[in-house]
Design a protein around this motif. Structure first.
Motif: not given
Length: 219
Positions: A90-104, A106-119
């Protein structure tokens, strides 16, 4: 001769009926489907037995990862999302490890949808984030590893798990204040809890890197 055969057939039929009755009374019934007799067992304990059988098979064939790095990842993933790559809380954290968009970012990931759908990308992100956190906390790991704070033994894996929860800056403050400066996330989960829960795993394969970016090519 015909009378003898008739008696034998009659006897066989009687015995067959008796066996069917006995079989039925022991929680078994005969189900007729498409003119083919099928024996279907009905037992009040069948569901419990089936559950136990599945549990035993799972224990038999599920690898015991123990305190390995794979065990660390799976344990942390289960705590975060029950290992669900496609979960968004409910806070928008994503995926298996519940990443925040800001942390993503920092490590070069700018597409949350791609991230969420790519294990595969999520697994790479976990490694990269752990490498970055280990670099930021490298001196604190060396200083505090094996010591006790608030009754919890400090280990490298506990520190990295807490950094995944709260960020390396918050973990640094917690360690250097000897637990006086705490942190809890929106669900009330604390640094101390993660330090304890994920203590003692082998995270030596994680190499500390100052600048790490995740690269991924779409299939």
């Amino acid at each position: 001769m015909k009378k003898n055969i008739g008696k034998i057939l009659s006897l066989v039929l009687t015995i067959s009926i008796l066996l069917i009755v006995v079989f039925y009374n022991t929680n078994t019934k005969i189900v007729i489907k498409n003119s083919t007799p099928i024996v279907e067992k009905v037992n009040n304990q069948s569901s419990d037995l089936a559950f136990l059988e599945v549990k035993q098979l799972k224990e038999q064939y599920t690898p015991h990862l123990g305190k390995s790095f794979a065990g660390f990842k799976e344990a942390l993933g289960f705590k975060e999302s029950q290992n669900n790559y496609f979960r968004v809380n409910k806070f928008g954290y994503l995926g298996k490890y519940q990443f925040g968009k800001g942390t993503l970012k920092l490590i070069g990931i700018y597409d949350p949808n791609l991230f969420l759908n790519t294990p595969e990308l999520q697994e790479k992100a976990f490694i990269a984030n752990a490498q970055r956190n280990k670099w930021v906390l490298r001196r604190d790991i060396k200083r505090f590893d094996g010591k006790y704070i608030n009754g919890v033994k400090i280990t490298e894996s506990g520190i990295l798990a807490a950094a995944h929860l709260a960020g390396p800056g918050s973990v640094k403050k917690y360690l250097r204040s000897y637990g006086k400066e705490g942190f809890s996330d929106a669900f009330g989960t604390s640094i101390r809890y993660y330090m304890k829960k994920f203590s003692g795993y082998d995270t030596s394969s994680i190499k500390p890197l100052k600048k790490v970016k995740v690269s991924y090519k779409r299939a």
